[in-house]
Design an enzyme around this catalytic site. Structure first.
Site, short mmCIF file in Angstrom:
data_model
loop_
_atom_site.label_atom_id
_atom_site.label_comp_id
_atom_site.label_asym_id
_atom_site.label_seq_id
_atom_site.Cartn_x
_atom_site.Cartn_y
_atom_site.Cartn_z
N GLU A 1 1.05 -1.03 -0.43
CA GLU A 1 -0.01 -0.36 0.18
C GLU A 1 1.28 1.18 -0.18
O GLU A 1 0.38 2.52 -0.56
CB GLU A 1 -1.59 0.24 1.08
CG GLU A 1 -2.23 0.22 0.28
CD GLU A 1 -3.43 -0.34 1.72
OE1 GLU A 1 -4.43 -0.83 2.28
OE2 GLU A 1 -3.05 0.36 3.15
N GLU B 1 2.42 1.90 -3.45
CA GLU B 1 1.51 2.19 -4.87
C GLU B 1 0.71 3.56 -3.94
O GLU B 1 1.33 4.29 -4.98
CB GLU B 1 -0.35 1.46 -4.18
CG GLU B 1 -1.05 1.73 -4.98
CD GLU B 1 -2.41 0.67 -5.80
OE1 GLU B 1 -2.79 0.13 -4.09
OE2 GLU B 1 -3.87 1.57 -5.60
N CYS C 1 -8.70 -2.83 3.47
CA CYS C 1 -8.11 -3.53 4.19
C CYS C 1 -9.83 -4.04 4.98
O CYS C 1 -9.99 -5.31 5.06
CB CYS C 1 -7.51 -3.83 5.11
SG CYS C 1 -7.05 -1.57 5.71
N SER D 1 -7.11 1.86 -3.22
CA SER D 1 -5.89 1.39 -3.58
C SER D 1 -6.49 -0.34 -3.86
O SER D 1 -7.14 -0.80 -2.94
CB SER D 1 -4.90 0.84 -1.51
OG SER D 1 -4.69 -0.28 -1.91
N LYS E 1 -15.29 -10.23 6.55
CA LYS E 1 -14.88 -11.09 5.76
C LYS E 1 -14.91 -12.67 5.17
O LYS E 1 -15.04 -13.08 4.47
CB LYS E 1 -13.04 -10.75 7.23
CG LYS E 1 -12.83 -10.35 7.83
CD LYS E 1 -11.51 -9.90 6.75
CE LYS E 1 -10.70 -8.28 7.36
NZ LYS E 1 -9.88 -7.95 5.90
N GLU F 1 -16.28 -11.28 2.28
CA GLU F 1 -15.31 -10.94 1.75
C GLU F 1 -14.64 -11.94 0.56
O GLU F 1 -13.94 -12.09 -0.51
CB GLU F 1 -13.88 -10.54 1.95
CG GLU F 1 -13.10 -9.78 1.28
CD GLU F 1 -11.00 -9.35 2.65
OE1 GLU F 1 -11.93 -9.50 3.46
OE2 GLU F 1 -10.11 -8.99 1.86
N GLU G 1 -13.33 -12.83 -7.16
CA GLU G 1 -11.97 -12.32 -7.33
C GLU G 1 -11.10 -12.94 -5.79
O GLU G 1 -9.49 -12.23 -6.21
CB GLU G 1 -11.59 -10.76 -7.94
CG GLU G 1 -12.43 -10.34 -6.88
CD GLU G 1 -13.69 -9.99 -6.49
OE1 GLU G 1 -14.59 -10.43 -7.02
OE2 GLU G 1 -14.00 -8.60 -5.92
N CYS H 1 -11.02 -2.73 13.77
CA CYS H 1 -11.57 -3.99 13.76
C CYS H 1 -12.00 -4.75 15.50
O CYS H 1 -12.39 -5.55 15.63
CB CYS H 1 -10.56 -4.41 13.37
SG CYS H 1 -9.98 -3.98 11.76
#
Ligand code: SF4
Ligand code: SF4
Length: 518
Positions: A205, A208, A225, A245, A284, A287, A292, A439
């Site tokens: 990250e 980037e 994230c 990102s 999650k 996710e 993908e 989190c």
């Protein structure tokens, strides 16, 4: 012969239906009824003060006002509801509409699904436990019992400072090594640490971000994230998807590395690996289910390989430990397996709002200047704390002023995103976390206060910052296992292989519901 199944009459008798609950609650006053259901036998709510939904504080024998509840899609892989436990109190509506700004921010009719970012905050607000995560513990038990499978587990930064609450420990108690011991006792073949891949995420990250700044790319860069946040952006602000990102989350990065780097190092057939993740987060689960998220399939040319096969929340792990009669408190602490478990203090603070930003700023400073960051960057006060929106500006030699913002809870994201769209703010980097506080207060964490309290959030947060302070290394790029993985396997951060395995793409999800008319 009498059937072993109960007759309809017997079932009806046993069923604690919503109506019989009301009748029962009415006899003992509704407030007392809800408290008893919420708190179990002793009437104390762990970490709370006996909170009950406001409307039940009135004396009476039946609710004068039923406020409804959130709709849940039957195909939702993150959350579900047991209708028998629902008392129509409306607390889930309250949090979804006012804290997360999801419900009420679309128009009816629905198109093909019920809009939801899977954050699970409603599971923390529901007083009867009617809404929970989708239970995947059986899948893990089946995998652990299959001798042909190699079951690898990873644990997120925030689970270790909350799991103990399910076993009567103080909120925020760090039981990192007891958690590992319990996972070994359950029979997992390897235990790796998501803190390691938090450092990996920072490498990608921060690189980037640097590339975007140097090449006049799209700014501000948004962190990616938190899957609840990512879905929120895809649903309500799809025009800002280019700001996200492309780096995957620490969970899916480690999942990919388990089925590629680890499988190669240990000469294990990746199709025999079951990758399990213990997360503080219900989102999650969705996710992991995104099509993908199959980085390993690229390397092995096996399209069915998933980065992460099963996600369990902290609460599910607690249930698994209890159902196996494991006495967590009497276990001998155990260490993670080497290869992908070393972590820096920067990786440890990923679990709190502002933590990803602070970790990224430290490494970005080094990437830009080639020098160790100055002391203030090891305690970046402006981005610490539980405020919903925070800002900071830093002078970095070579690039000048870098402006950053941090935001948690999606109700706070809207004004931040609108300020960006209107050109009112020129930040370079913005951290978003789906759940208020980050989190540590994710939708899969123990329900130690009802609704979630800042007091408990602060204790869990303090525990993670304390890990950072005590860490021997506090910079992601100083992690020796991170250095090895780039040298031996990945190449350069954001290089070709890293991009193939550790980065992803997003999609416009606003097409799945009717936009709310102004
Ligand atoms: S998971 Fe989050 S978005 Fe979905 S219904 Fe619950 S609070 Fe709302
Ligand atoms: S918070 Fe729980 S009990 Fe209350 S309406 Fe929602 S699902 Fe039903």
């Amino acid at each position: 012969m009498k059937s072993i199944l109960p007759t309809k009459e017997e079932s009806d008798e046993k069923l604690l239906s919503r109506r019989s609950f009301f009748s029962f609650a009415g006899k003992m006053s509704l407030a007392a009824g809800v408290t008893a259901v919420t708190a179990g036998c002793d009437g104390n709510i762990s970490g709370g003060t006996g909170w009950v939904p406001e409307q039940y504080n009135a004396k009476g024998t039946f609710p004068v006002q039923v406020r409804g509840r959130i709709p849940i899609d039957p195909n939702n892989v993150a959350i579900c509801r047991d209708d028998k436990k629902c008392i129509l109190c409306g607390q889930c509506v309250e949090v979804c509409e006012k804290v997360q700004t999801v419900m009420g921010n679309y128009d009816l009719p629905l198109i093909d699904s019920v809009p939801c970012i899977d954050c699970g905050q409603c599971t923390l607000w529901c007083p009867t436990g009617a809404i929970t995560e989708v239970d995947d513990t059986d899948k893990v038990i089946r995998a652990l019992l299959d001798p042909t499978l190699h079951v690898v587990v990873q644990t997120a930064p925030a689970t270790r400072v909350a799991l103990g609450e399910e076993f009567g420990m103080q909120p925020g108690k760090d039981i990192e090594l007891l958690q590992v011991a319990a996972l070994r006792k359950l029979g997992f073949d390897k235990v790796f640490d998501t803190n390691f891949s938090a450092d990996l995420t920072i490498m990608e990250e921060a690189t980037e971000l640097l590339q975007r700044i140097q090449n006049n790319g799209v700014l501000p860069q948004f962190t990616s994230c938190s899957p609840g946040w990512v879905k929120f952006c895809e649903m309500f602000y799809p025009e800002l998807i280019p700001n996200l990102s492309s780096a995957k989350s620490p969970m899916t990065m480690l999942g990919t590395m388990i089925k590629t780097y680890y499988a190669k190092e240990q000469n294990i057939d990746p199709t025999k690996i079951v990758s399990v993740a213990i997360m503080p987060c219900t989102a999650k689960k969705s996710e992991a289910a995104r099509p993908e998220m199959n980085g390993a399939s690229v390397l092995w040319e096996k399209p069915d390989l998933r980065d992460v096969d099963i996600v369990l929340t902290t609460r599910e792990l607690a249930r698994l430990i209890k159902s196996h009669n494991i006495d967590l408190t009497s276990l001998q602490p155990a260490n993670y397996d080497r290869l992908m478990s070393e972590y820096s203090g920067a990786g440890a603070i990923f679990g709190v709002t502002g933590g990803v930003m602070e970790a990224a700023v430290r490494t970005s400073y080094y990437f830009i200047t080639g020098e160790r960051p100055p002391e203030p960057l090891f305690n970046l006060q402006p981005v610490r704390g539980l405020e919903g929106i925070k800002e900071a500006a830093l002078d970095i030699p070579g690039v000048g002023e870098i402006r950053v913002a941090v935001c948690s809870g999606m109700g706070n994201a809207r004004p931040v995103l609108e300020a960006i769209q209107k050109g009112e703010k020129q930040w370079h980097f913005v951290e978003f976390m789906g759940c208020p506080g980050g989190c540590i207060a994710g939708g899969g964490q123990p329900r130690s206060a009802l609704p979630p309290s800042d007091e408990i959030r602060a204790l869990r947060m303090k525990a993670l910052y304390s890990k950072d302070e005590r860490a021997t290394i506090r910079l992601s790029y100083e992690n020796s296992e991170i250095q090895s993985i780039y040298k031996q396997f990945l190449g350069e951060p954001c290089g070709e292989r890293a991009h193939q395995l550790l980065h992803t793409h997003y999609q416009d999800r606003s097409i799945h519901f009717n936009k709310k008319k102004a």
